[in-house]
Design an enzyme around this catalytic site. Structure first.
Site, short mmCIF file in Angstrom:
data_model
loop_
_atom_site.label_atom_id
_atom_site.label_comp_id
_atom_site.label_asym_id
_atom_site.label_seq_id
_atom_site.Cartn_x
_atom_site.Cartn_y
_atom_site.Cartn_z
N TRP B 163 0.84 -1.22 0.00
CA TRP B 163 0.00 0.00 0.00
C TRP B 163 0.86 1.25 0.00
O TRP B 163 0.52 2.24 -0.64
CB TRP B 163 -0.97 -0.01 1.18
CG TRP B 163 -1.86 -1.21 1.16
CD1 TRP B 163 -1.96 -2.17 2.11
CD2 TRP B 163 -2.78 -1.59 0.11
NE1 TRP B 163 -2.86 -3.13 1.72
CE2 TRP B 163 -3.38 -2.80 0.51
CE3 TRP B 163 -3.13 -1.03 -1.12
CZ2 TRP B 163 -4.33 -3.45 -0.28
CZ3 TRP B 163 -4.07 -1.68 -1.91
CH2 TRP B 163 -4.65 -2.87 -1.48
N ASP B 164 1.98 1.20 0.71
CA ASP B 164 2.92 2.33 0.66
C ASP B 164 3.42 2.53 -0.77
O ASP B 164 3.47 3.66 -1.26
CB ASP B 164 4.15 2.02 1.53
CG ASP B 164 3.93 2.34 3.00
OD1 ASP B 164 3.08 3.20 3.31
OD2 ASP B 164 4.61 1.73 3.83
N LEU B 165 3.82 1.45 -1.39
CA LEU B 165 4.40 1.55 -2.73
C LEU B 165 3.37 2.01 -3.74
O LEU B 165 3.66 2.82 -4.63
CB LEU B 165 4.99 0.20 -3.15
CG LEU B 165 6.20 -0.27 -2.32
CD1 LEU B 165 6.47 -1.76 -2.57
CD2 LEU B 165 7.44 0.56 -2.66
#
Lengths: 413, 413
Positions: B163-165
């Site tokens: 999700w960060d990426l």
């Protein structure tokens, strides 16, 4: 204003996740995306999960906000039509996203003869031409051996097709960048993005490759712990689970304060001569921290845990089940405010999101059902190629195109 | 040509994964990214994994190809410097990526007074201001209950901060789109991207939300099976594992042919009155398929399995361990051809990748070590703000800036 990419006209000849999600991200920024659908739709139009009437809810999600031209891609005439759609139009035209494999009629150098400034985004598996999909490249970068409980003896795959989705967004970023460059220099671009390359370079960006090379990699599988800092899941008295994270010193202080373990932690810090406000120290002592915190969660019902974690400003997340992802009170579907209930004929009524980008000045497309396969065949051939009505009828009768709706303007039959 | 975004000058005031990976993707397309580092570097400069000398290999991976200005962000003078870096310059300047929380000195409306066309990408956790990180939003969208063996009783987190990426790439796409729009209209943009929004909208794109709403979601945890089609892991005679996928009818035919189960499959198809060339049918009968295929893998050593799967043109991936992600013969680090060995003073020599985008005309930055914290302080204040040397010395002595290298041109002390 309308979507900022509304002057882009993109031909999307892609299936499954990576290509369609690339085109979706661009369509949500206003781009005019024209899907090329083979007669009856590609195989992914029947992909699970299905609505009771057989409509693919998976396909609907990834193919919204795109128009559809239905073409027999096995015929020379059908292929020529697609090539014409790539060759026509002005500045924002001449853009292709595809994951088609071994299609000589889509050769970049060949297509450039009709459209010298063509932008082609080619999504593939591996550089050597061997096929790969999300689940095979994920196995190859080592993550399944790091996923799951520490006593697991087998690899554990992820469920989110993360490599597909990341490849899709790299593709959309590359496409907008190529268009920006083309407007300045007049030059097109061929861009190939391999799933396998995205996976291995991302693993490098996150330090995994360097760790393997420099340290021989010390990482072991460790359940739901958060590598390098403190994060763990806990069971509540009534058997629910929460994920609790203390990434910063402030998060940690809040967690210690709420759970009342301050004195024990201080004593531990003194005896071990360490400082738990350092994330590396919390990581090293994660087992003892978890053991100290577990009783607090085990003694409380989920509802109380939720309230107290929120009141205590702890960084945490609730382990929700996917079947709870509806319009429940505190589901992100509700709390995000991004979802609109949409009626999709046949499939039913369900929440569909606006773009995740909250902007000061852009308006994305309003949530709506995806275009049916072939819904826009006539419109697009008329708009883009100025194809006369007689020619449309001829192609439709010859079976080269299909799908003009009998109820819409521009109907053919 | 050099990177197509070389006319973009981006101020990157972000930490951890999402913001830094957004800026990295842009830097790999040639953008001039200037990191604002607090004195001594942000906490993520010490994040695991570390090289033996304490260098963060994680931080190095995400912060390559960026320059660094080291500023005391707790002081009014330091904050004014950052605001000046956002206010200065021509067309490609005035761009901020940040995940800073509750910093009133970075208020968009306020910053716009000095730079009316500012583009600000603000990465946050949730719309309501509550914090969230990858592992908490992942819990909230339900995937951990679908991950892992079917007999697991607890949720299983992913290890890749997907999700960060994904948030990072959405941010980079938004940024280039905003710049493109600004060049046309002159208008800046404030864009907020919440991790939680990215997660829940992506789940909707993949059909999970619709499935929950329309069907109440029938999905169960099912180990390493590939939902909706056929894919499974198999153990070889010598205890290695491979992931085998039959996504299309062609993949399926190749797999059946290689493993010699054609007759049994045909008999099954007749007796069950089904067609295994349909992916939904393969999915429904995944257990019997796996049972039929298991002996083939169990009878062969890994090396033979690898060779036969490749020769048979089966779609498959090897379960590699992260410590095998070095320069081994068939590791993607080797086969991709994207990696260059880089000497990073103190940390060691290890493979660093070029961009995963293979383009016909762009050249990304050559793999190199990341700039040290403060390495470019003097250069950037001189270049961007035309700051006289005396002023630099004054700020350095006052402790407002730091990091000018004594060995480089433009040294201050």
């Amino acid at each position: 204003m309308a979507g900022p990419l509304s002057d882009l006209h993109i031909v999307d000849l892609s299936t499954y996740v990576a290509g369609p999600s690339a085109a979706l991200a661009l369509a949500q920024l206003g781009a005019d995306v024209v899907r090329i659908d083979p007669l009856g739709g590609a195989t992914d139009t029947r992909r699970l999960p299905l609505a009771p009437d057989g409509t693919s809810l998976y396909w609907a999600g990834l193919n919204r906000y795109k128009r559809s031209v239905e073409v027999d891609l096995r015929t020379a005439q059908g292929r020529d039509l697609v090539r014409s759609l790539l060759a026509c139009g002005g500045d924002g035209h001449g853009i292709l996203i595809t994951n088609a494999v071994g299609q000589s009629w889509l050769d970049y150098e060949d297509l450039r003869r009709s459209r010298p400034d063509l932008i082609m985004i080619h999504i593939a598996g591996r550089v050597d031409g061997k096929p790969a999909v999300d689940y095979t490249v994920n196995a190859e970068v080592g993550l399944p051996w790091l996923t799951g409980p520490s006593d697991s003896s087998a690899p554990v795959n992820h469920v989110l097709p993360a490599w597909d989705l990341l490849t899709g967004l790299h593709a959309s970023l590359a496409l907008v960048t190529a268009d920006r460059e083309r407007r300045r220099s007049g030059n097109g671009q061929y861009i190939r993005i391999n799933l396998s390359d995205v996976a291995v370079t991302t693993m490098a960006h996150l330090g995994f490759i360097a760790d393997a090379a420099v340290n021989g990699s010390q990482r072991l599988r460790e359940g739901n712990y958060l590598y390098g800092s403190y994060g763990s899941d806990f069971a509540t008295r009534d058997g629910r689970r929460v994920m609790v994270v203390a990434l910063t010193a402030r998060h940690w202080a809040k967690l210690v304060q709420l759970t009342g373990v301050g004195d024990v932690i201080t004593a531990l810090e003194h005896s071990l001569r360490v400082d738990f406000s350092q994330e590396q120290v919390r990581y090293e002592h994660r087992d003892v921290i978890t053991a100290l915190l577990t009783p607090w969660f085990a003694a409380r019902a989920h509802a109380d845990v939720v309230r107290e974690l929120d009141d205590g400003q702890v960084l945490w997340g609730d382990y929700r089940r996917v079947d709870e992802l509806g319009r429940h009170g505190d589901s992100p579907v509700s709390t995000s405010g991004l979802f609109v209930d949409v009626d999709q004929p046949g499939a039913g009524r369900y929440p569909v999101p606006r773009s995740a980008l909250r902007t000061s000045g852009w308006e994305g497309p309003t949530p709506r059902p995806p275009a049916r396969v072939g819904q826009d065949t006539a419109d697009i051939l008329q708009e883009w190629l100025q194809m006369p009505r007689e020619k449309l009828v001829e192609l439709q009768h010859a079976g080269v195109i299909a799908g003009a709706s009998p109820r819409r303007e521009g109907q053919l039959t």
